[in-house]
Design an enzyme around this catalytic site. Structure first.
Site, PDB file in Angstrom:
ATOM      1  N   GLY A  17       0.758  -1.022   0.025  1.00 47.00           N
ATOM      2  CA  GLY A  17       0.110  -0.096   0.032  1.00 47.00           C
ATOM      3  C   GLY A  17       0.851   1.228   0.068  1.00 47.00           C
ATOM      4  O   GLY A  17       0.396   2.083   0.841  1.00 47.00           O
ATOM      5  N   TYR A 159     -14.851  -2.905   8.622  1.00 47.76           N
ATOM      6  CA  TYR A 159     -13.696  -2.645   8.675  1.00 47.76           C
ATOM      7  C   TYR A 159     -13.081  -2.802   9.957  1.00 47.76           C
ATOM      8  O   TYR A 159     -12.112  -3.439  10.201  1.00 47.76           O
ATOM      9  CB  TYR A 159     -13.487  -0.910   8.456  1.00 47.76           C
ATOM     10  CG  TYR A 159     -12.119  -0.410   8.680  1.00 47.76           C
ATOM     11  CD1 TYR A 159     -10.998  -0.525   7.636  1.00 47.76           C
ATOM     12  CD2 TYR A 159     -11.797   0.086   9.718  1.00 47.76           C
ATOM     13  CE1 TYR A 159      -9.857   0.019   8.055  1.00 47.76           C
ATOM     14  CE2 TYR A 159     -10.650   0.607   9.945  1.00 47.76           C
ATOM     15  CZ  TYR A 159      -9.616   0.713   9.013  1.00 47.76           C
ATOM     16  OH  TYR A 159      -8.194   0.990   9.545  1.00 47.76           O
TER      17      TYR A 159
END
Length: 340
Positions: A17, A159
């Protein structure tokens, strides 16, 4: 087993990422400090531009276009690191994504995609790191959890679930590696709200644009904590006094904390801006228009330094839990002010 970690300027560091937010900030900071870098992300063009930026400034960089939810892609990250540098000293599992909306409203395929990135991406990266590192001198494995590894909030339920899962996996792996005497440090980083591209990259099912509730901290604080843990074995690191406050509140007063979240989080995760029906997100594929940006630009004041995190990381003599009590109070007061 005592684990000895190298200085950053002696390390080969893998970051997933790497083209946005915390990953991008960490990559730039590590490059400035002299690390050799293996950078992975889905956005190939952004990776190429980042590599050009860092190599122009003298860093040694290799990039891998990879989806961390794909185990073969993650294996290619390990292959590239060994082929170019011969070893890995720190592996940072940073890639992640969120969804805003009531869980009943979210399509099952979106729930699954989030878990594929946030949880299975960490599992895939960790297993690759362990395979590559423990027989080549060891090093640091650093997983990005969240304060939501310790409690949940509405409107980002899956999440929160993925970060709970990351914590359980990371803690179990640490115990197993400790038992066999593997020369590896395993750290879980647990940030509070950070001014990154998190909200604009998230998929949104709400009628308003999403935002992170205050207080919001700078990504440099997280990057500094990550690179500190790359050199000094740490079990857990809360980034921001608010992260410690919320974790402690949920543990000590769970029902009261639930009521506080009910009263605040349905309002404080929404901007007063209608959601554009053509809105882009980065859940299933990268949003190339928003890559290579560390910060979104929070509507709240961004806290540039965390006294709590700095003390918890570096103090050898002060009990961080005691120090945390003052930080908790300060963070609570700030939160109340921002939500009025």
């Amino acid at each position: 087993m005592s684990v000895k970690l190298k200085k950053i300027n002696e390390q080969v560091i893998v970051i997933t990422g790497a083209t946005s937010g915390i990953g991008l900030t960490t990559a730039r900071m590590a490059a400035e400090r002299g690390a050799k870098l293996v950078l992975a992300a889905r956005a190939d063009d952004a990776l190429a531009h980042l590599a050009e930026e860092l190599t122009t400034n003298g860093a040694e960089v290799v990039t891998v276009t990879a989806d961390v939810g794909n185990i073969d892609d993650v294996a290619r990250i390990g292959d590239a690191a060994i082929e170019r540098f011969g070893r890995i000293d720190t592996w940072i599992n940073n890639a992640g994504i969120s969804i805003f909306g009531r869980m009943e409203d979210v399509a099952p395929e979106d729930h699954h995609r989030l878990f594929q990135t946030n949880f299975w991406g960490v599992v895939n990266g960790s297993m690759e790191a362990v395979k590559r590192m423990k027989l080549r001198g060891g090093g640091a494995l650093i997983n990005l959890g969240s304060e939501l590894s310790d409690h949940a909030i509405p409107l980002q339920g899956m999440y929160a679930a993925s970060k709970h899962a990351v914590k359980g996996f990371t803690d179990s792996l640490r115990i197993e590696l400790d038992k066999e005497g593997a020369p590896m440090s395993v750290t879980l980083i647990k940030p509070t709200g950070i001014d990154t591209m998190f909200a604009v990259h998230a998929k949104n099912y709400m009628d308003k644009e999403p935002k992170l509730p205050a207080p919001v901290y700078a990504p440099e604080i997280v990057a500094d904590a990550i690179l500190y843990a790359a050199q000094h074995p740490k079990r857990d690191v809360f980034v921001g006094g608010a992260a410690k406050m919320n974790s402690t509140g949920a543990r000590l007063l769970p029902r009261v904390f639930d009521k506080f979240l009910q009263a605040t989080m349905f309002v404080n995760q929404k901007l007063d801006v209608d959601t554009d029906p053509s809105r882009r997100d980065a859940l299933h594929k990268p949003d190339y228009t928003r890559e290579l940006r560390e910060r979104q630009g929070s509507p709240h004041h961004v806290i540039e330094h965390s006294e709590y995190t700095a003390a918890a990381l570096r103090s050898k003599y002060i009990n961080a839990a005691l120090l945390g009590s003052g930080a908790l109070l300060a963070a609570y007061v700030l939160t109340r002010r921002k939500t009025r």
